[in-house]
Design a protein around this motif. Structure first.
Motif, PDB file in Angstrom:
ATOM      1  N   MET B   1      13.012   5.883 -18.175  1.00 52.59           N
ATOM      2  CA  MET B   1      12.533   5.485 -16.833  1.00 52.59           C
ATOM      3  C   MET B   1      11.789   4.158 -16.912  1.00 52.59           C
ATOM      4  N   GLN B   2      12.040   3.331 -15.973  1.00 50.75           N
ATOM      5  CA  GLN B   2      11.382   2.025 -15.967  1.00 50.75           C
ATOM      6  C   GLN B   2       9.897   2.179 -15.646  1.00 50.75           C
ATOM      7  N   THR B   3       9.079   1.419 -16.353  1.00 45.85           N
ATOM      8  CA  THR B   3       7.652   1.409 -16.023  1.00 45.85           C
ATOM      9  C   THR B   3       7.295   0.010 -15.555  1.00 45.85           C
ATOM     10  N   ASN B   4       6.718  -0.044 -14.396  1.00 48.17           N
ATOM     11  CA  ASN B   4       6.404  -1.342 -13.802  1.00 48.17           C
ATOM     12  C   ASN B   4       4.964  -1.720 -14.069  1.00 48.17           C
ATOM     13  N   GLU B   5       4.616  -2.894 -13.608  1.00 46.86           N
ATOM     14  CA  GLU B   5       3.228  -3.348 -13.671  1.00 46.86           C
ATOM     15  C   GLU B   5       2.319  -2.328 -12.990  1.00 46.86           C
ATOM     16  N   ALA B   6       1.146  -2.191 -13.513  1.00 46.25           N
ATOM     17  CA  ALA B   6       0.188  -1.304 -12.868  1.00 46.25           C
ATOM     18  C   ALA B   6      -0.177  -1.861 -11.497  1.00 46.25           C
ATOM     19  N   LEU B   7      -0.323  -0.970 -10.541  1.00 46.69           N
ATOM     20  CA  LEU B   7      -0.680  -1.370  -9.197  1.00 46.69           C
ATOM     21  C   LEU B   7      -2.136  -1.014  -8.948  1.00 46.69           C
ATOM     22  N   ASP B   8      -2.785  -1.811  -8.157  1.00 47.25           N
ATOM     23  CA  ASP B   8      -4.163  -1.523  -7.781  1.00 47.25           C
ATOM     24  C   ASP B   8      -4.210  -0.338  -6.813  1.00 47.25           C
ATOM     25  N   ILE B   9      -5.122   0.579  -7.050  1.00 49.72           N
ATOM     26  CA  ILE B   9      -5.167   1.795  -6.223  1.00 49.72           C
ATOM     27  C   ILE B   9      -5.466   1.484  -4.762  1.00 49.72           C
ATOM     28  N   GLU B  10      -6.448   0.648  -4.542  1.00 45.13           N
ATOM     29  CA  GLU B  10      -6.831   0.390  -3.149  1.00 45.13           C
ATOM     30  C   GLU B  10      -5.723  -0.343  -2.392  1.00 45.13           C
ATOM     31  N   THR B  12      -2.593  -0.286  -3.083  1.00 43.41           N
ATOM     32  CA  THR B  12      -1.486   0.657  -2.924  1.00 43.41           C
ATOM     33  C   THR B  12      -1.766   1.618  -1.778  1.00 43.41           C
ATOM     34  N   PHE B  87       8.131  -1.229  -5.333  1.00 42.60           N
ATOM     35  CA  PHE B  87       7.413   0.016  -5.025  1.00 42.60           C
ATOM     36  C   PHE B  87       7.947   0.620  -3.722  1.00 42.60           C
ATOM     37  N   THR B  90      11.307   2.140  -4.020  1.00 41.60           N
ATOM     38  CA  THR B  90      11.226   3.453  -4.648  1.00 41.60           C
ATOM     39  C   THR B  90      10.787   4.524  -3.647  1.00 41.60           C
ATOM     40  N   VAL B  91       9.799   4.161  -2.836  1.00 35.84           N
ATOM     41  CA  VAL B  91       9.264   5.130  -1.878  1.00 35.84           C
ATOM     42  C   VAL B  91      10.311   5.545  -0.846  1.00 35.84           C
TER      43      VAL B  91
END
Lengths: 115, 115
Positions: B1-10, B12, B87, B90-91
């Motif tokens: 599975m591809q792993t992308n850059e981490a996204l900021d929680i807020e 996102t 993102f 994907t959603v």
DNA sequence: TAACTATATAAGCATATGATTATTTATTCG
DNA sequence: CGAATAAATAATCATATGCTTATATAGTTA
């Protein structure tokens, strides 16, 4: 890439609305890594206990999370049987791990463990 | 599975809040399949033109969508350069296609085409 | 230029949301 | 049992949200 069952737009929007709050999204990420009880969430967020309780209730009412009482504590965890479980996993996959927060609780002796 | 850059929680959470509205989520799914102008959205939703405009403005302000004027019309499309583009893909991946709605517009001669 | 079409903006309003404090309920433990 | 701890619920409140109608702005076309 895996293709899952089609999701209903309106129901999906409701799940996204629940996740579209910083506190709840963080809670869900935490629960994807550790189950957690209410008082732990209270320690982790700068927010009153009722506010935490109300966020958890919304998540529970939607079927996203489970609650389980163990003695004095009520633990919340992601509901793996929810129709949205894998969808949620996908949504939170790339969010930064919150494990360090739970580790801080442990370091402070605030982690609840019922084993 | 591809792993992308981490996204900021807020950040996102803010994107998820935008997607957590049935109308906007449907709009985004439509735009993932076709670009669309405002009057087409007005035909597709049972809602006033200003309401449509306001939803599109929120999406535009967040950087999720692009607008492009072509003559009289302003077309909206997903912004492929947004940090949240993949993102969002994907959603919405497993949401039911909305292509039929645009096809209905075409059948009614209401589809706008500037080619 | 005037009329028409497309879209945006402004103002107002009802409802939803997310927090607070106070109180209630459930459980544990001396 | 009675005090203490954990969590839920009730009541309240300020702000956010999503819609409406009215109006302004921009572009097209006769």
């Amino acid at each position: 890439m895996q293709t899952n069952e089609a999701l209903d737009i309106e129901a999906t929007a409701n799940v996204l609305k629940l996740l579209g709050d910083k506190t709840r999204l963080t809670m869900v990420k935490i629960m994807s890594e550790h189950e957690c009880c209410v008082c732990e969430f209270v320690d982790l967020f700068d927010m009153s206990q009722p506010a935490i309780s109300q966020h958890l209730r919304k998540l529970k009412d939607s079927g996203i999370v489970n609650e389980a009482r163990r003695g004095q504590w009520i633990f919340y965890s992601l509901n793996q049987t929810s129709a949205y479980y894998s969808f949620i996993q996908t949504v939170i996959k790339d969010l930064p791990s919150q494990a360090f927060k739970v580790e801080e609780l442990t370091a402070q002796g605030k982690r609840i463990c019922c084993d």
